[in-house]
Write an enzyme that holds these catalytic residues in place. Structure first.
Site, PDB file in Angstrom:
ATOM      1  N   GLU A 174      43.337  44.676  51.516  1.00 45.91           N
ATOM      2  CA  GLU A 174      44.668  45.293  51.265  1.00 45.91           C
ATOM      3  C   GLU A 174      45.269  46.415  52.167  1.00 45.91           C
ATOM      4  OE1 GLU A 174      43.177  46.139  47.174  1.00 45.91           O
ATOM      5  OE2 GLU A 174      42.726  44.003  46.680  1.00 45.91           O
ATOM      6  N   ASN A 215      42.572  40.176  54.035  1.00 45.29           N
ATOM      7  CA  ASN A 215      42.775  39.654  52.854  1.00 45.29           C
ATOM      8  C   ASN A 215      43.887  40.598  52.210  1.00 45.29           C
ATOM      9  OD1 ASN A 215      41.771  37.893  51.028  1.00 45.29           O
ATOM     10  ND2 ASN A 215      40.611  39.791  49.799  1.00 45.29           N
ATOM     11  N   HIS A 251      46.274  36.688  42.828  1.00 40.90           N
ATOM     12  CA  HIS A 251      46.131  37.161  41.529  1.00 40.90           C
ATOM     13  C   HIS A 251      47.498  36.894  40.951  1.00 40.90           C
ATOM     14  CE1 HIS A 251      42.190  38.907  41.780  1.00 40.90           C
ATOM     15  NE2 HIS A 251      42.439  39.354  43.034  1.00 40.90           N
ATOM     16  N   GLU A 280      41.024  34.734  45.770  1.00 39.93           N
ATOM     17  CA  GLU A 280      40.596  35.548  44.364  1.00 39.93           C
ATOM     18  C   GLU A 280      41.547  35.044  43.365  1.00 39.93           C
ATOM     19  OE1 GLU A 280      40.804  39.790  44.974  1.00 39.93           O
ATOM     20  OE2 GLU A 280      39.932  39.818  46.908  1.00 39.93           O
ATOM     21  N   ASP A 282      43.138  34.154  40.290  1.00 31.57           N
ATOM     22  CA  ASP A 282      43.340  34.192  38.652  1.00 31.57           C
ATOM     23  C   ASP A 282      44.665  34.252  38.165  1.00 31.57           C
ATOM     24  OD1 ASP A 282      43.822  37.087  38.973  1.00 31.57           O
ATOM     25  OD2 ASP A 282      41.837  37.473  38.386  1.00 31.57           O
TER      26      ASP A 282
HETATM   27  O1  G3I Z   1      29.795  51.325  39.584  1.00 34.80           O
HETATM   28  C1  G3I Z   1      29.975  51.576  38.226  1.00 34.80           C
HETATM   29  C2  G3I Z   1      28.624  51.532  37.459  1.00 34.80           C
HETATM   30  O2  G3I Z   1      27.753  52.360  38.128  1.00 34.80           O
HETATM   31  C3  G3I Z   1      28.810  51.452  36.009  1.00 34.80           C
HETATM   32  O3  G3I Z   1      27.694  51.334  35.534  1.00 34.80           O
HETATM   33  C4  G3I Z   1      29.827  50.510  35.398  1.00 34.80           C
HETATM   34  C5  G3I Z   1      30.250  50.793  34.000  1.00 34.80           C
HETATM   35  O4  G3I Z   1      31.531  50.128  33.614  1.00 34.80           O
HETATM   36  O5  G3I Z   1      30.961  50.703  36.117  1.00 34.80           O
HETATM   37  C6  G3I Z   1      30.920  50.523  37.493  1.00 34.80           C
HETATM   38  O6  G3I Z   1      32.110  50.270  38.207  1.00 34.80           O
HETATM   39  C7  G3I Z   1      33.167  49.373  38.077  1.00 34.80           C
HETATM   40  C8  G3I Z   1      32.880  48.192  38.734  1.00 34.80           C
HETATM   41  O7  G3I Z   1      33.792  47.296  38.876  1.00 34.80           O
HETATM   42  C9  G3I Z   1      31.415  47.652  39.130  1.00 34.80           C
HETATM   43  O8  G3I Z   1      31.365  46.885  38.137  1.00 34.80           O
HETATM   44  C10 G3I Z   1      34.444  49.714  38.001  1.00 34.80           C
HETATM   45  O9  G3I Z   1      34.343  50.690  36.808  1.00 34.80           O
HETATM   46  C11 G3I Z   1      35.346  49.034  37.738  1.00 34.80           C
HETATM   47  O10 G3I Z   1      36.608  49.467  38.065  1.00 34.80           O
HETATM   48  C12 G3I Z   1      35.133  47.857  38.921  1.00 34.80           C
HETATM   49  O11 G3I Z   1      36.269  46.968  38.901  1.00 34.80           O
HETATM   50  C13 G3I Z   1      36.311  46.138  40.028  1.00 34.80           C
HETATM   51  C14 G3I Z   1      37.642  46.255  40.872  1.00 34.80           C
HETATM   52  O12 G3I Z   1      37.613  45.228  41.910  1.00 34.80           O
HETATM   53  C15 G3I Z   1      37.538  47.478  41.459  1.00 34.80           C
HETATM   54  O13 G3I Z   1      38.693  47.908  42.327  1.00 34.80           O
HETATM   55  C16 G3I Z   1      36.448  44.715  39.497  1.00 34.80           C
HETATM   56  O14 G3I Z   1      34.989  44.469  38.943  1.00 34.80           O
HETATM   57  C17 G3I Z   1      36.662  43.471  40.713  1.00 34.80           C
HETATM   58  O15 G3I Z   1      36.855  42.402  40.078  1.00 34.80           O
HETATM   59  C18 G3I Z   1      37.871  44.144  41.636  1.00 34.80           C
HETATM   60  O16 G3I Z   1      37.931  43.244  42.117  1.00 34.80           O
HETATM   61  C19 G3I Z   1      38.953  43.244  43.255  1.00 34.80           C
HETATM   62  C20 G3I Z   1      38.822  42.930  44.662  1.00 34.80           C
HETATM   63  O17 G3I Z   1      37.667  43.472  45.186  1.00 34.80           O
HETATM   64  C21 G3I Z   1      39.878  42.993  45.574  1.00 34.80           C
HETATM   65  N1  G3I Z   1      41.387  42.616  45.193  1.00 34.80           N
HETATM   66  C22 G3I Z   1      41.520  42.584  43.777  1.00 34.80           C
HETATM   67  C23 G3I Z   1      40.318  42.825  42.816  1.00 34.80           C
HETATM   68  C24 G3I Z   1      40.836  42.979  41.321  1.00 34.80           C
HETATM   69  O18 G3I Z   1      41.051  44.061  41.105  1.00 34.80           O
END
Ligand code: G3I
Length: 366
Positions: A174, A215, A251, A280, A282
Site C-alpha cells: 500500500e 501489493n 477488496h 486479498e 473479498d
Molecule cells: O493486536 C491487538 C490485540 O493485542 C488485541 O487483543 C485485539 C483485540 O481486538 O486487537 C488486536 O489488534 C487488531 C489486529 O487486527 C489483530 O487482530 C486490530 O484491532 C485490528 O484493527 C486489526 O485489523 C486488521 C487490519 O488489517 C489492520 O489494518 C485486520 O484483522 C486485517 O484483516 C487487515 O488486513 C489488511 C491487510 O493486512 C492489508 N490490506 C487491507 C486488509 C484489510 O484492512
C-alpha cells in the site's frame, strides 16, 4: 494445462458466463437466483484448491490464528479447501517485534507449520507498511539513518527467519494513494521513494528464492493508482531491482461496479515479465444480505478470478478470510459485512460456487 491454453479456454467460457450472470441477475427471483451458480456435483466434490491446481493456480486464504486455534470447523476448512495461506496479522511488524529487539515468531511459525502439514504454500505478509507498526517505532522520532537501519534489520531478520519457507513475500504494501501519488508514510517522509528499491534488494539478499511482490488495493482496473504502480515497477525492472510480482488485493463492494477491465490491467504487468496475484479478495455487502446482493457478490468474485485466469503469469488467488464468521469488514465498514465465500456456518455461498465453476472451466472440464 499450459497457462496460455488455460487463458484461451477461460476466455471463450468467460463471455458465455458473463452473459449468463447478467441474464440471471435481470430475470431471476431471489429464490432461484442462487441456483444458477450451483456447480455440477462432480465439481462440488472438489475443493477450490484441488480445482485450482488443475488450472495451474494456487487458491489461498488469509488465516486468522485465533480462529485456527479455537474453531475446529474453521481449521478443517483452512486445511482442506486451500492450497496456500497468508497470515492475516501475525507476520506484521507489531506482531513480530512488539518491543524493540524482542522478537516473537511463535504465531507466525505456527502458521508455517500448519501449511507444511497440509501441503500448502505460504505468502508472507507484510514487510514494509504504514500500518500495524509497533508503538516504539511510531513514537521513536528516529533520524533517517536510524530508520533506514531499523528497516534493513527488520527485513533481513524476518526474511532470514523464514528463509526457504515463504513462497511469495508482500515486501511493500500500500505505497500509493488512489490518485497515483506516493503515500506519505513514515518511510516516504524520512527515507524518500528509494525505500522501495532498498526493501526489495534487502529481502532478496536474505532469501534469493522467495518471490517478491508489491501489493496494493484499488488497483484491479486501469486507473491512476494502478498506472502509477505500473510505472514504478517498470522503472524498478529497468534498474534490475528484484521485484517479481504485483499483488492486487481485490477488496470490493457490491455497491460499486466490478472491475471488468482487470485482465487488461493485469496484462500490463504480465508484459513487464512480472507475476501477478489476487492477494486479498473479498466483496462486502451492505446489510442485510439478500439473494440479489449474493449474486452481485458472486459476479464480483467471478470477475476477479477470471482476471487472474486470463493472465498467463497470475500465480494465485487468495481470499481474505473464507467465512463470514470472521472478517475485518464489519469493524471497518459500518453496516457492511458478509464479504466472504462461505457463510457463518461454513456453507457455500453463490460466490464459492462461481469460483468453483470458473476453476473447473479453466481446468478444461467445461
Ligand atoms: O493486536 C491487538 C490485540 O493485542 C488485541 O487483543 C485485539 C483485540 O481486538 O486487537 C488486536 O489488534 C487488531 C489486529 O487486527 C489483530 O487482530 C486490530 O484491532 C485490528 O484493527 C486489526 O485489523 C486488521 C487490519 O488489517 C489492520 O489494518 C485486520 O484483522 C486485517 O484483516 C487487515 O488486513 C489488511 C491487510 O493486512 C492489508 N490490506 C487491507 C486488509 C484489510 O484492512
Amino acid at each position: 494445462m499450459h497457462k496460455a491454453n488455460r487463458a484461451a479456454v477461460v476466455g471463450t467460457a468467460a463471455a458465455a458466463l458473463l452473459v449468463s450472470t447478467f441474464t440471471v441477475a435481470a430475470s431471476a427471483t431471489p429464490e432461484n437466483a442462487a441456483q444458477h451458480t450451483k456447480p455440477k456435483s462432480d465439481v462440488a466434490a472438489k475443493t477450490l484448491g484441488a480445482l485450482g491446481k488443475r488450472a495451474d493456480l494456487r487458491i489461498g486464504t488469509a488465516v486468522d490464528m485465533s480462529a485456527l486455534a479455537s474453531d475446529a470447523p474453521y481449521r478443517a476448512k483452512a486445511a482442506g479447501e486451500f492450497s496456500s495461506v497468508t497470515p492475516e496479522n501475525v507476520m506484521k511488524w507489531e506482531a513480530v517485534e512488539p518491543r524493540r529487539g524482542t522478537y516473537d515468531w511463535a504465531a507466525a511459525d505456527k502458521l508455517v507449520d500448519f501449511a507444511e502439514e497440509n501441503g500448502q504454500l505460504v505468502r508472507g505478509h507484510t514487510l514494509v507498511w504504514h500500518s500495524q507498526l509497533p508503538a516504539w517505532l511510531n513514537n521513536g522520532d528516529f533520524t533517517a539513518d536510524e530508520l533506514r537501519d531499523i528497516l534493513h534489520r527488520h527485513i533481513t531478520g524476518q526474511v532470514t527467519h523464514f528463509k526457504g519457507k515463504i513462497w511469495q513475500w508482500d515486501v511493500v504494501n500500500e505505497a500509493f494513494n488512489d490518485d497515483g501519488t506516493m503515500r506519505n508514510s513514515i518511510w516516504l517522509q524520512k527515507l524518500g521513494p528509494g525505500y522501495i528499491a532498498d526493501a526489495f534488494r534487502w529481502a532478496h539478499q536474505a532469501d534469493p528464492k522467495a518471490k517478491l511482490f508489491i501489493n496494493d488495493y484499488n488497483i484491479e482496473g486501469v486507473n491512476a493508482k494502478s498506472t502509477a504502480l505500473h510505472n514504478l515497477v517498470a522503472q524498478l525492472r529497468k534498474e534490475h531491482v528484484p521485484v517479481h510480482g504485483v499483488g492486487i488485493q481485490g477488496h470490493l463492494d457490491v455497491q460499486y461496479s466490478a472491475p471488468h477491465d482487470i485482465a487488461t490491467n493485469m496484462k500490463r504487468f504480465d508484459d513487464l515479465g512480472l507475476e501477478t496475484a489476487i492477494t486479498e479478495a473479498d466483496v462486502r455487502i451492505p446489510m442485510p444480505v439478500d439473494n440479489t446482493k449474493l449474486e452481485a457478490q458472486a459476479e464480483a468474485y467471478d470477475v476477479l478470478l477470471r482476471g487472474c485466469l486470463l493472465t498467463e503469469h497470475c500465480t494465485d488467488f487468495t481470499v481474505w478470510g473464507f467465512t463470514d464468521k470472521y472478517s475485518w469488514v464489519p469493524g471497518v465498514f459500518k453496516g457492511e459485512g458478509a464479504a466472504n465465500i462461505l457463510d457463518e456456518n461454513f456453507e457455500a455461498k453463490a460466490a464459492y460456487n462461481a469460483m468453483s465453476a470458473d476453476l473447473a472451466l479453466a481446468a478444461g472440464r467445461g
